[in-house]
Motif scaffolding. Structure first.
Motif, PDB file in Angstrom:
ATOM      1  N   GLY A  12       0.670  -1.192   0.065  1.00 12.70           N
ATOM      2  CA  GLY A  12      -0.043   0.036   0.000  1.00 12.70           C
ATOM      3  C   GLY A  12       0.785   1.088   0.022  1.00 12.70           C
ATOM      4  N   ILE A  15      -1.083   7.277   2.266  1.00 13.52           N
ATOM      5  CA  ILE A  15      -0.159   8.385   3.118  1.00 13.52           C
ATOM      6  C   ILE A  15       0.585   7.312   4.165  1.00 13.52           C
ATOM      7  CG2 ILE A  15      -0.049  10.105   4.984  1.00 13.52           C
ATOM      8  CD1 ILE A  15      -1.406  10.977   2.212  1.00 13.52           C
ATOM      9  N   ALA A  16       0.100   6.442   4.849  1.00 14.54           N
ATOM     10  CA  ALA A  16       0.919   5.552   5.454  1.00 14.54           C
ATOM     11  C   ALA A  16       2.283   5.086   4.860  1.00 14.54           C
ATOM     12  CB  ALA A  16       0.165   4.744   6.414  1.00 14.54           C
ATOM     13  N   GLU A  35       1.776  -1.389  -4.722  1.00 21.57           N
ATOM     14  CA  GLU A  35       0.701  -0.481  -4.732  1.00 21.57           C
ATOM     15  C   GLU A  35      -0.457  -0.698  -5.522  1.00 21.57           C
ATOM     16  OE1 GLU A  35      -0.905   2.032  -3.047  1.00 21.57           O
ATOM     17  OE2 GLU A  35      -2.501   1.932  -4.609  1.00 21.57           O
ATOM     18  N   ALA A  36      -1.461  -1.232  -5.208  1.00 22.36           N
ATOM     19  CA  ALA A  36      -2.450  -1.756  -6.345  1.00 22.36           C
ATOM     20  C   ALA A  36      -3.182  -0.745  -7.245  1.00 22.36           C
ATOM     21  CB  ALA A  36      -3.585  -2.350  -5.464  1.00 22.36           C
ATOM     22  N   GLY A  46      -7.859  13.920   4.073  1.00 22.30           N
ATOM     23  CA  GLY A  46      -7.084  14.800   4.910  1.00 22.30           C
ATOM     24  C   GLY A  46      -5.794  15.346   4.413  1.00 22.30           C
ATOM     25  N   HIS A 107      -3.786  15.925   0.062  1.00 23.41           N
ATOM     26  CA  HIS A 107      -3.801  14.467   0.339  1.00 23.41           C
ATOM     27  C   HIS A 107      -2.880  13.686  -0.710  1.00 23.41           C
ATOM     28  CE1 HIS A 107      -5.216  11.094   2.610  1.00 23.41           C
ATOM     29  NE2 HIS A 107      -5.445  10.366   1.591  1.00 23.41           N
ATOM     30  N   ALA A 134      -1.121  -6.764  -3.313  1.00 23.16           N
ATOM     31  CA  ALA A 134      -0.656  -8.181  -2.510  1.00 23.16           C
ATOM     32  C   ALA A 134      -2.081  -8.803  -2.285  1.00 23.16           C
ATOM     33  CB  ALA A 134      -0.227  -7.611  -1.165  1.00 23.16           C
ATOM     34  N   ASP A 171      -2.188  -1.120   3.787  1.00 18.22           N
ATOM     35  CA  ASP A 171      -3.057  -1.370   2.624  1.00 18.22           C
ATOM     36  C   ASP A 171      -4.649  -1.030   2.964  1.00 18.22           C
ATOM     37  OD1 ASP A 171      -3.040  -3.622   4.398  1.00 18.22           O
ATOM     38  OD2 ASP A 171      -3.415  -4.986   2.405  1.00 18.22           O
ATOM     39  N   ASP A 296      -4.828   3.024   8.344  1.00 17.28           N
ATOM     40  CA  ASP A 296      -6.105   2.635   8.316  1.00 17.28           C
ATOM     41  C   ASP A 296      -6.128   1.040   8.298  1.00 17.28           C
ATOM     42  OD1 ASP A 296      -6.929   5.473   8.242  1.00 17.28           O
ATOM     43  OD2 ASP A 296      -8.371   5.180   6.422  1.00 17.28           O
ATOM     44  N   GLY A 306      -9.315  14.990  12.414  1.00 13.02           N
ATOM     45  CA  GLY A 306      -8.303  14.932  11.351  1.00 13.02           C
ATOM     46  C   GLY A 306      -7.101  14.257  11.635  1.00 13.02           C
ATOM     47  N   GLN A 307      -7.252  13.106  12.191  1.00 15.90           N
ATOM     48  CA  GLN A 307      -6.069  12.448  12.857  1.00 15.90           C
ATOM     49  C   GLN A 307      -5.681  11.115  12.266  1.00 15.90           C
ATOM     50  OE1 GLN A 307      -4.396  13.161  15.691  1.00 15.90           O
ATOM     51  NE2 GLN A 307      -5.251  15.269  16.033  1.00 15.90           N
ATOM     52  N   GLY A 308      -6.451  10.590  11.216  1.00 17.83           N
ATOM     53  CA  GLY A 308      -6.090   9.352  10.639  1.00 17.83           C
ATOM     54  C   GLY A 308      -4.867   9.321  10.042  1.00 17.83           C
ATOM     55  N   MET A 309      -4.261  10.243   9.268  1.00 20.32           N
ATOM     56  CA  MET A 309      -2.730  10.117   8.543  1.00 20.32           C
ATOM     57  C   MET A 309      -2.064  10.409   9.934  1.00 20.32           C
ATOM     58  SD  MET A 309      -3.085  12.884   5.373  1.00 20.32           S
ATOM     59  CE  MET A 309      -3.411  14.135   6.506  1.00 20.32           C
ATOM     60  N   ASN A 310      -2.324  11.393  10.776  1.00 20.39           N
ATOM     61  CA  ASN A 310      -1.326  11.734  11.702  1.00 20.39           C
ATOM     62  C   ASN A 310      -0.898  10.464  12.553  1.00 20.39           C
ATOM     63  OD1 ASN A 310      -0.682  14.750  11.913  1.00 20.39           O
ATOM     64  ND2 ASN A 310      -2.804  14.531  11.320  1.00 20.39           N
TER      65      ASN A 310
HETATM   66  C1  LIG Z   1     -13.087  13.226   4.445  1.00 16.64           C
HETATM   67  C2  LIG Z   1     -11.973  12.789   5.191  1.00 16.64           C
HETATM   68  C3  LIG Z   1     -10.912  13.832   5.739  1.00 16.64           C
HETATM   69  C4  LIG Z   1      -9.886  13.386   6.665  1.00 16.64           C
HETATM   70  N1  LIG Z   1      -9.112  14.429   7.016  1.00 16.64           N
HETATM   71  C5  LIG Z   1      -8.010  14.001   7.786  1.00 16.64           C
HETATM   72  C6  LIG Z   1      -6.955  14.887   8.268  1.00 16.64           C
HETATM   73  O1  LIG Z   1      -7.318  16.200   8.141  1.00 16.64           O
HETATM   74  N2  LIG Z   1      -6.081  14.530   8.787  1.00 16.64           N
HETATM   75  C7  LIG Z   1      -5.726  13.272   8.833  1.00 16.64           C
HETATM   76  O2  LIG Z   1      -4.706  12.954   9.586  1.00 16.64           O
HETATM   77  N3  LIG Z   1      -6.510  12.386   8.488  1.00 16.64           N
HETATM   78  C8  LIG Z   1      -7.730  12.686   7.968  1.00 16.64           C
HETATM   79  N4  LIG Z   1      -8.437  11.703   7.412  1.00 16.64           N
HETATM   80  C9  LIG Z   1      -8.113  10.351   7.381  1.00 16.64           C
HETATM   81  C10 LIG Z   1      -6.928   9.694   6.301  1.00 16.64           C
HETATM   82  O3  LIG Z   1      -7.498  10.286   5.247  1.00 16.64           O
HETATM   83  C11 LIG Z   1      -6.747   8.288   6.656  1.00 16.64           C
HETATM   84  O4  LIG Z   1      -6.611   8.111   7.787  1.00 16.64           O
HETATM   85  C12 LIG Z   1      -5.547   8.203   5.655  1.00 16.64           C
HETATM   86  O5  LIG Z   1      -5.451   8.798   4.526  1.00 16.64           O
HETATM   87  C13 LIG Z   1      -5.271   6.717   5.507  1.00 16.64           C
HETATM   88  O6  LIG Z   1      -3.936   6.474   4.959  1.00 16.64           O
HETATM   89  P1  LIG Z   1      -3.508   4.989   4.777  1.00 16.64           P
HETATM   90  O7  LIG Z   1      -2.267   4.909   3.945  1.00 16.64           O
HETATM   91  O8  LIG Z   1      -3.490   4.062   6.096  1.00 16.64           O
HETATM   92  O9  LIG Z   1      -4.614   4.189   3.815  1.00 16.64           O
HETATM   93  P2  LIG Z   1      -5.315   4.396   2.327  1.00 16.64           P
HETATM   94  O10 LIG Z   1      -5.500   5.957   2.215  1.00 16.64           O
HETATM   95  O11 LIG Z   1      -6.463   3.589   2.372  1.00 16.64           O
HETATM   96  O12 LIG Z   1      -4.381   3.754   1.378  1.00 16.64           O
HETATM   97  C14 LIG Z   1      -4.074   2.485   1.041  1.00 16.64           C
HETATM   98  C15 LIG Z   1      -3.172   2.194   0.017  1.00 16.64           C
HETATM   99  O13 LIG Z   1      -3.131   0.798  -0.186  1.00 16.64           O
HETATM  100  C16 LIG Z   1      -3.443   0.313  -1.536  1.00 16.64           C
HETATM  101  N5  LIG Z   1      -3.673  -0.965  -1.326  1.00 16.64           N
HETATM  102  C17 LIG Z   1      -5.089  -1.375  -0.989  1.00 16.64           C
HETATM  103  N6  LIG Z   1      -4.840  -2.871  -1.110  1.00 16.64           N
HETATM  104  C18 LIG Z   1      -3.907  -3.147  -1.502  1.00 16.64           C
HETATM  105  C19 LIG Z   1      -3.097  -4.509  -1.756  1.00 16.64           C
HETATM  106  N7  LIG Z   1      -3.810  -5.688  -1.543  1.00 16.64           N
HETATM  107  N8  LIG Z   1      -1.841  -4.454  -2.278  1.00 16.64           N
HETATM  108  C20 LIG Z   1      -1.432  -3.220  -2.715  1.00 16.64           C
HETATM  109  N9  LIG Z   1      -1.847  -2.141  -2.247  1.00 16.64           N
HETATM  110  C21 LIG Z   1      -3.166  -2.031  -1.781  1.00 16.64           C
HETATM  111  C22 LIG Z   1      -4.590   1.441  -1.827  1.00 16.64           C
HETATM  112  O14 LIG Z   1      -4.623   1.287  -3.349  1.00 16.64           O
HETATM  113  C23 LIG Z   1      -4.182   2.734  -1.079  1.00 16.64           C
HETATM  114  O15 LIG Z   1      -3.282   3.407  -2.049  1.00 16.64           O
HETATM  115  C24 LIG Z   1      -9.796  12.209   6.566  1.00 16.64           C
HETATM  116  C25 LIG Z   1     -10.382  11.304   6.151  1.00 16.64           C
HETATM  117  C26 LIG Z   1     -11.524  11.400   5.383  1.00 16.64           C
HETATM  118  C27 LIG Z   1     -12.486  10.577   4.734  1.00 16.64           C
END
Ligand SMILES: Cc1cc2nc3c(=O)[nH]c(=O)nc-3n(C[C@H](O)[C@H](O)[C@H](O)COP(=O)(O)OP(=O)(O)OC[C@H]3O[C@@H](n4cnc5c(N)ncnc54)[C@H](O)[C@@H]3O)c2cc1C
Length: 406
Positions: A12, A15-16, A35-36, A46, A107, A134, A171, A296, A306-310
């Motif tokens: 994945g 952001i993480a 990355e899928a 975010g 984002h 994956a 992911d 996530d 606004g904490q998910g990415m953080n």
């Molecule tokens: C409206 C809204 C506003 C937000 N505002 C904020 C904010 O201001 N501040 C903040 O900190 N957070 C905010 N968040 C939360 C934040 O967006 C998420 O917590 C964060 O983006 C999660 O990142 P991630 O990388 O964990 O997951 P994701 O963004 O879901 O990324 C997962 C990645 O993995 C890939 N993937 C999936 N399955 C597979 C696989 N099997 N193999 C390979 N790749 C795969 C996907 O394509 C994707 O690119 C907000 C969320 C929303 C909905």
């Protein structure tokens, strides 16, 4: 058939995953990243990174690249009556922090900028396969219950078997790695009210502090949030049955709907940027053998604060403190032990913050007058009490462990 044996497999590149890939530069690990999707991330999600995360980005030598990509500083937030009278002002630039500001960057740009750093880094044994998901994942005793093998087909059609010494699952909310390793979901909740995000025109904003304005209306809260380039973003929780109505609104109808909550917003031209059903999914454990969940994939939370990415980046920073030396990565028992130590050290405090975020999410499900009637006096009390105010701002900045003003 090619076999790769990287020290670390990252699944994945949201952001993480993207920030972890950039953060591992210069540490001596070999990394394979999957990355899928080829699509950029949804720009309306975010874009707000707290001071603690800013400190991490500086330590990982990412912060300058974010500013070069257009990031801006945010110096605080205000809670206001619908008419615009300040209830509480939560500034950040007067706090005793190494980086007393939030960083705001769209984002999609956060992920692409971080990923570019990983892809172009010199002396970094890093391979990105994209688009490759994956899917074909084996787990077993060799990885102490974690991932032993992932079989992929590269975009060029080559079959590759990846046998990682450690796996970081980034992911997302429907994590395949989480399912393959048989993690269970400990906390699950589907919030009632989805979020709608609106964008205003670029270049309209004139606020050098880039502060969030949250209007506390008895008709429901609404926040006006600066994006880069002088653009406003508006976020509000709405009733599920109103999604169709919001989707088909004209700009004038949206003005009227916004004015019901905050007259100050009633003159704004907007476009609809997206609708977001909101869920809570928290994994029972964070690590299994040599596999660790991050972002996530580990905890999907309400965007109330606004904490998910953080959370994802803050947890990654702590995870790095526990990683074995690159020369020790072939010792699966040691990797598993270090990951277990990481979980034991970091999960309890994060769990408390996740619970608090959930409480906040529940509040946002209740957009009726009773929520505001309860919240406004609390905010006024925090604003009036210097100690409570300091604690609140430090916690929001990501430093709940540094609440002693001395
Ligand atoms: C409206 C809204 C506003 C937000 N505002 C904020 C904010 O201001 N501040 C903040 O900190 N957070 C905010 N968040 C939360 C934040 O967006 C998420 O917590 C964060 O983006 C999660 O990142 P991630 O990388 O964990 O997951 P994701 O963004 O879901 O990324 C997962 C990645 O993995 C890939 N993937 C999936 N399955 C597979 C696989 N099997 N193999 C390979 N790749 C795969 C996907 O394509 C994707 O690119 C907000 C969320 C929303 C909905």
């Amino acid at each position: 058939m090619t076999t790769l044996q990287p020290d670390i497999l990252i699944a994945g590149a949201g952001i993480a995953g993207a920030t972890v890939a950039a953060g591992l530069r210069g540490r001596g690990y070999s990394v394979v990243h999957l990355e899928a999707s080829t699509q950029p991330l949804d720009t309306a999600r975010g874009d707000h990174l707290g001071p603690r995360v800013v400190e991490t980005l500086a330590n990982w030598d990412i912060l300058d690249a974010f500013f070069a990509a257009g990031a801006e500083k945010r110096l605080g937030a205000k809670w206001l009556t619908p008419e615009g009278v300040v209830i509480m002002h939560s500034s950040i630039d007067d706090l005793p922090l190494p980086y007393p500001f939030y960083v705001v960057l769209n984002h999609d740009l956060i992920a692409t900028t971080a990923l570019d750093l990983a892809v172009t880094a010199a002396d970094y044994d890093y391979t990105l396969f994209r688009p490759v998901a994956a899917r074909d994942i084996s787990t077993g005793a060799d990885a102490h219950g974690g991932v032993t093998e992932v079989s992929i087909t590269t975009p060029e059609g080559e079959a590759v078997t990846i046998k990682p010494r450690m796996t970081i699952a980034c992911d997302g909310r429907s994590s395949k790695i989480r399912a393959a390793c048989d993690f269970q979901i400990a906390h699950t909740y589907d919030y009632e009210k989805p979020f709608v995000v609106l964008f205003g025109p670029r270049g309209e904003l004139q606020d050098p502090r880039n502060e969030i304005n949250s209007y506390m209306s008895l008709n429901g809260g609404v926040s006006r949030i600066p994006r880069i380039g002088g653009q406003w973003k508006i976020g509000l929780a709405i009733d599920k049955q109103d999604i169709g109505r919001w989707k088909s609104t004209t700009s004038d109808e949206r003005k009227a709907l916004l004015a019901e909550r905050a007259p100050a917003l009633g003159e704004m031209e907007t476009e609809v940027a997206g609708f977001y059903p909101v869920i809570r999914r928290e994994s029972d454990y964070w690590t299994k053998g040599t596999t660790v969940l991050l972002g996530d994939a580990c905890h999907t939370i309400h965007p109330a604060r606004g904490q998910g990415m953080n959370f994802g980046i803050r947890c990654a920073a702590r995870l790095f403190d526990f990683l074995p030396d690159p020369t020790e990565m072939s010792d699966a028992a040691l990797v598993a032990q270090r990951l277990a130590d990481y979980e034991a050290a970091v999960k309890p405090l994060t769990d408390a913050q996740l619970s608090e975020n959930h409480e906040r999410g529940l509040h946002m499900d209740c957009t009726g007058p009773e929520r505001m009637q309860a919240e406004i006096p609390t905010l006024r009390a925090v604003a009036a009490d210097p100690d409570a105010n300091f604690r609140y701002r430090m916690t929001m900045a990501g430093y709940p462990d540094r609440l002693d003003p001395k």
